[in-house]
Motif scaffolding. Structure first.
Motif, short mmCIF file in Angstrom:
data_model
loop_
_atom_site.label_atom_id
_atom_site.label_comp_id
_atom_site.label_asym_id
_atom_site.label_seq_id
_atom_site.Cartn_x
_atom_site.Cartn_y
_atom_site.Cartn_z
N GLY A 1 -2.83 5.56 -0.35
CA GLY A 1 -3.89 4.57 -0.23
C GLY A 1 -4.05 3.67 -1.43
O GLY A 1 -4.90 2.78 -1.44
N LYS A 2 -3.24 3.88 -2.48
CA LYS A 2 -3.30 2.99 -3.63
C LYS A 2 -2.52 1.72 -3.33
O LYS A 2 -1.69 1.69 -2.42
CB LYS A 2 -2.68 3.67 -4.85
N TYR A 3 -2.77 0.68 -4.12
CA TYR A 3 -2.07 -0.58 -3.95
C TYR A 3 -1.16 -0.81 -5.15
O TYR A 3 -1.57 -0.63 -6.29
CB TYR A 3 -3.06 -1.74 -3.81
N ARG B 1 0.84 -1.20 0.00
CA ARG B 1 0.00 0.00 0.00
C ARG B 1 0.87 1.25 0.00
O ARG B 1 1.85 1.33 0.73
CB ARG B 1 -0.89 0.01 1.22
N ARG C 1 -10.58 -3.40 -6.31
CA ARG C 1 -10.50 -3.05 -4.89
C ARG C 1 -11.45 -3.84 -4.00
O ARG C 1 -11.11 -4.14 -2.87
CB ARG C 1 -10.75 -1.55 -4.73
N GLY D 1 -6.58 -4.96 6.28
CA GLY D 1 -5.62 -4.09 5.59
C GLY D 1 -4.23 -4.67 5.62
O GLY D 1 -4.00 -5.81 5.99
#
Length: 66
Positions: free
Chosen positions: A20-22, A16, A55, A65
């Motif tokens: 907040g992007k993966y 991550r 997502r 998470g």
């Protein structure tokens, strides 16, 4: 209610970012590199962000998470 389990295969492949992007590694960079163009190999070497359509699947795989 028991605890939900994290999918370890996903947790090891995805990271991550601060926003907040993966991020994940692209496929195809391990072997049979002679027939791939230099441009394609450069693109494979860079990390890619996960699409927003994936997502919901990611949230199910990582309930707590990363």
């Amino acid at each position: 209610m028991p605890k939900m389990k994290t999918r370890k295969c996903v947790a090891k492949r995805v990271k991550r970012t601060g926003t907040g992007k993966y991020v994940h590694h692209r496929v195809g960079g391990r072997h049979i590199l002679t027939k791939k163009s230099a441009k394609r190999k450069r693109r494979i070497g860079r990390a890619a962000t996960l699409k927003h359509t994936e997502r919901n699947r990611l949230k199910a795989a990582l309930p707590y998470g990363l």
